[in-house]
Scaffold this active site. Structure first.
Site, PDB file in Angstrom:
ATOM      1  N   HIS A  88       0.831  -1.203   0.000  1.00  0.00           N
ATOM      2  CA  HIS A  88       0.000   0.000   0.000  1.00  0.00           C
ATOM      3  C   HIS A  88       0.867   1.255   0.000  1.00  0.00           C
ATOM      4  O   HIS A  88       0.994   1.944   1.021  1.00  0.00           O
ATOM      5  CB  HIS A  88      -0.945  -0.016   1.210  1.00  0.00           C
ATOM      6  CG  HIS A  88      -2.097  -0.957   1.032  1.00  0.00           C
ATOM      7  ND1 HIS A  88      -2.816  -1.495   2.084  1.00  0.00           N
ATOM      8  CD2 HIS A  88      -2.671  -1.452  -0.093  1.00  0.00           C
ATOM      9  CE1 HIS A  88      -3.774  -2.263   1.609  1.00  0.00           C
ATOM     10  NE2 HIS A  88      -3.700  -2.258   0.294  1.00  0.00           N
TER      11      HIS A  88
ATOM     12  N   HIS B 270      -9.991  -4.740   4.951  1.00  0.00           N
ATOM     13  CA  HIS B 270      -8.564  -4.723   4.598  1.00  0.00           C
ATOM     14  C   HIS B 270      -8.242  -6.026   3.860  1.00  0.00           C
ATOM     15  O   HIS B 270      -8.709  -7.097   4.260  1.00  0.00           O
ATOM     16  CB  HIS B 270      -7.704  -4.590   5.861  1.00  0.00           C
ATOM     17  CG  HIS B 270      -6.259  -4.334   5.546  1.00  0.00           C
ATOM     18  ND1 HIS B 270      -5.404  -5.345   5.187  1.00  0.00           N
ATOM     19  CD2 HIS B 270      -5.536  -3.192   5.501  1.00  0.00           C
ATOM     20  CE1 HIS B 270      -4.207  -4.823   4.941  1.00  0.00           C
ATOM     21  NE2 HIS B 270      -4.260  -3.515   5.133  1.00  0.00           N
TER      22      HIS B 270
ATOM     23  N   GLU C 145      -5.769  -7.952   3.848  1.00  0.00           N
ATOM     24  CA  GLU C 145      -5.200  -9.036   4.675  1.00  0.00           C
ATOM     25  C   GLU C 145      -6.300  -9.777   5.434  1.00  0.00           C
ATOM     26  O   GLU C 145      -6.268 -11.011   5.564  1.00  0.00           O
ATOM     27  CB  GLU C 145      -4.170  -8.464   5.658  1.00  0.00           C
ATOM     28  CG  GLU C 145      -3.495  -9.577   6.456  1.00  0.00           C
ATOM     29  CD  GLU C 145      -2.546  -9.078   7.522  1.00  0.00           C
ATOM     30  OE1 GLU C 145      -1.890  -8.027   7.316  1.00  0.00           O
ATOM     31  OE2 GLU C 145      -2.467  -9.726   8.579  1.00  0.00           O
TER      32      GLU C 145
ATOM     33  N   THR D 106      -1.694  -8.438  10.938  1.00  0.00           N
ATOM     34  CA  THR D 106      -0.286  -8.225  11.327  1.00  0.00           C
ATOM     35  C   THR D 106       0.066  -6.765  11.572  1.00  0.00           C
ATOM     36  O   THR D 106       1.118  -6.482  12.148  1.00  0.00           O
ATOM     37  CB  THR D 106       0.651  -8.734  10.208  1.00  0.00           C
ATOM     38  OG1 THR D 106       0.307  -8.058   8.992  1.00  0.00           O
ATOM     39  CG2 THR D 106       0.554 -10.233  10.038  1.00  0.00           C
TER      40      THR D 106
ATOM     41  N   CYS E  23       3.263  -8.184  13.479  1.00  0.00           N
ATOM     42  CA  CYS E  23       4.603  -8.585  13.051  1.00  0.00           C
ATOM     43  C   CYS E  23       5.689  -7.715  13.692  1.00  0.00           C
ATOM     44  O   CYS E  23       5.410  -6.651  14.244  1.00  0.00           O
ATOM     45  CB  CYS E  23       4.694  -8.529  11.530  1.00  0.00           C
ATOM     46  SG  CYS E  23       4.808  -6.854  10.908  1.00  0.00           S
TER      47      CYS E  23
ATOM     48  N   SER F 154      -2.438   2.583   3.854  1.00  0.00           N
ATOM     49  CA  SER F 154      -1.471   1.680   4.487  1.00  0.00           C
ATOM     50  C   SER F 154      -1.796   1.576   5.971  1.00  0.00           C
ATOM     51  O   SER F 154      -1.637   2.541   6.726  1.00  0.00           O
ATOM     52  CB  SER F 154      -0.053   2.231   4.285  1.00  0.00           C
ATOM     53  OG  SER F 154       0.817   1.696   5.254  1.00  0.00           O
ATOM     54  N   SER F 155      -2.250   0.393   6.380  1.00  0.00           N
ATOM     55  CA  SER F 155      -2.688   0.206   7.768  1.00  0.00           C
ATOM     56  C   SER F 155      -1.569   0.551   8.744  1.00  0.00           C
ATOM     57  O   SER F 155      -1.763   1.305   9.701  1.00  0.00           O
ATOM     58  CB  SER F 155      -3.136  -1.241   7.966  1.00  0.00           C
ATOM     59  OG  SER F 155      -3.415  -1.498   9.307  1.00  0.00           O
ATOM     60  N   ASN F 156      -0.367   0.025   8.501  1.00  0.00           N
ATOM     61  CA  ASN F 156       0.693   0.253   9.500  1.00  0.00           C
ATOM     62  C   ASN F 156       1.120   1.717   9.548  1.00  0.00           C
ATOM     63  O   ASN F 156       1.486   2.226  10.599  1.00  0.00           O
ATOM     64  CB  ASN F 156       1.855  -0.721   9.282  1.00  0.00           C
ATOM     65  CG  ASN F 156       2.793  -0.258   8.208  1.00  0.00           C
ATOM     66  OD1 ASN F 156       3.689   0.532   8.475  1.00  0.00           O
ATOM     67  ND2 ASN F 156       2.576  -0.717   6.979  1.00  0.00           N
TER      68      ASN F 156
ATOM     69  N   SER G  91       5.694   0.265   4.130  1.00  0.00           N
ATOM     70  CA  SER G  91       5.644   0.199   2.662  1.00  0.00           C
ATOM     71  C   SER G  91       6.205   1.456   2.003  1.00  0.00           C
ATOM     72  O   SER G  91       6.098   1.604   0.781  1.00  0.00           O
ATOM     73  CB  SER G  91       4.190  -0.043   2.218  1.00  0.00           C
ATOM     74  OG  SER G  91       3.305   0.791   2.935  1.00  0.00           O
TER      75      SER G  91
HETATM   76 FE1  SF4 Z   1       5.098  -8.712   6.532  1.00  0.00          FE
HETATM   77 FE2  SF4 Z   1       5.863  -6.165   6.481  1.00  0.00          FE
HETATM   78 FE3  SF4 Z   1       3.259  -6.772   6.562  1.00  0.00          FE
HETATM   79 FE4  SF4 Z   1       4.837  -7.145   8.682  1.00  0.00          FE
HETATM   80  S1  SF4 Z   1       4.305  -5.170   7.739  1.00  0.00           S
HETATM   81  S2  SF4 Z   1       3.337  -8.613   7.879  1.00  0.00           S
HETATM   82  S3  SF4 Z   1       6.761  -7.829   7.745  1.00  0.00           S
HETATM   83  S4  SF4 Z   1       4.676  -7.233   4.901  1.00  0.00           S
END
Ligand code: SF4
Length: 319
Positions: free
Chosen positions: A50, A133, A135, A174, A204, A232-234, A276
């Site tokens: 993302h 999402h 995932e 994750t 993760c 982008s979730s993270n 990402s």
């Molecule tokens: Fe994999 Fe990166 Fe997603 Fe974590 S953030 S699950 S390491 S792709």
């Protein structure tokens, strides 16, 4: 960074780790190597990761991004994105005799395997994650419809009514907020003391480390800038974590989205990037800040990462 004396001073506190994780790095390499090996076009189901800049660069190399497999011709290779896909997707690719390359992050595949294991053990599965999402769609799609219940909030966890309270398991997306997820898990464990938990955290290492780093950087910063795309979730979580730590935060795709008004009165600015987001975008942001400020960069390192993932067989050597 160069400084001219007439510019006001600004300290940039650069989070480490930040930016690309091992799963993103692998997914991008899979697309690049597939194009080198098979020629363009190579189809990619969903954005490979993302990030708008990553997607635009790969598109220029010959990747064609689609949302569903039926948009791909059967005679061209297709790559599945890092977020993972429901089981029905590779099944359809096989039925159409397509060449497919799976860029699902191995840490997402691990959650798929766990969910399958719990299902085979007869457990009712709760997935903690965000509806819609990719995932979450991919993980829920590992099992028959109805086998997994999605929980998004503490309230959902408080309301969840399992068929058998003694036979429940949970898994997570994750890229969630570590703190929010701990609250949700706390409610589930209080209500269902026998609930089966992941062997090791499903959130993760990269998500965990970037959130920890942001907490450290946000403390004492007047402003936090997070490079990453809004889907982008993270990356979204990083901005949230910064705000919760009491620091105003902005999620921006790149340096061009920076509004210098945000920096009014700021002396210390935290900078990080989602898993990402490429590092060159961070460097471009530092350069833009340098146009108006005498910037001093301090790297604030809270963890070191050494994780890397193997490429799929057939792509491990450059074409
Ligand atoms: Fe994999 Fe990166 Fe997603 Fe974590 S953030 S699950 S390491 S792709």
């Amino acid at each position: 960074m160069s400084a001219s004396s007439d510019k006001p001073p600004l300290t940039v506190r650069l989070a480490a780790p930040r930016g690309f994780c091992a799963g993103v790095d692998r997914a991008i390499q899979i697309v690049e190597r597939a194009i080198a090996r098979y020629g363009a076009p190579v189809y990619v189901r969903h954005e490979i990761v993302h990030n708008r800049h990553v997607v635009d660069r790969l598109r220029a190399l010959g990747a064609v991004f689609v949302e569903e497999l039926d948009e791909c011709p059967a005679d061209r290779p297709v790559v599945f994105s890092a977020h993972g896909v429901p089981k029905s997707v590779p099944a359809e690719a096989q039925a159409r005799r397509m060449l497919y390359l799976d860029a699902t992050c191995p840490l997402v595949s691990k959650v798929h395997v766990e969910a399958q294991r719990h299902f085979e053990a007869g457990k009712e599965i709760v997935l903690i994650g965000h509806a819609g999402h990719p995932e979450v769609i991919g993980t829920m799609g590992q099992l028959p419809e109805g086998a997994v219940t999605l929980i998004e909030t503490v309230d959902d966890a408080a309301r969840f009514q399992p068929r058998d309270p003694a036979n429940v398991a949970f898994a997570t997306q994750t890229t969630l907020s570590v703190d929010d997820t701990a609250d949700i898990v706390g409610v589930l464990k209080a209500r269902f003391p026998e609930i089966a938990a992941p062997h090791k955290e499903d959130i993760c290492y990269a998500t965990t480390n970037r959130q920890e780093a942001v907490k450290v950087v946000a403390e004492g910063s007047d402003l936090l800038l997070v490079i990453g795309s809004a889907n982008s979730s993270n990356s979204v979580r990083l901005a949230e974590v910064g705000r919760r730590a009491g620091c105003p935060a902005h999620l921006i795709d790149d340096a061009s989205a920076l509004d210098f008004a945000w920096l009014e009165g700021a002396r210390q600015v935290g900078v990080t990037a989602g898993a990402s987001a490429p590092e060159d975008l961070v460097q471009a942001l530092l350069a833009r800040l340098g146009e108006r400020y005498a910037v001093t960069v301090e790297t604030v390192e809270s963890a070191r990462e050494t994780v890397s993932f193997k490429l799929p067989r057939g792509l491990s050597e450059p074409a």
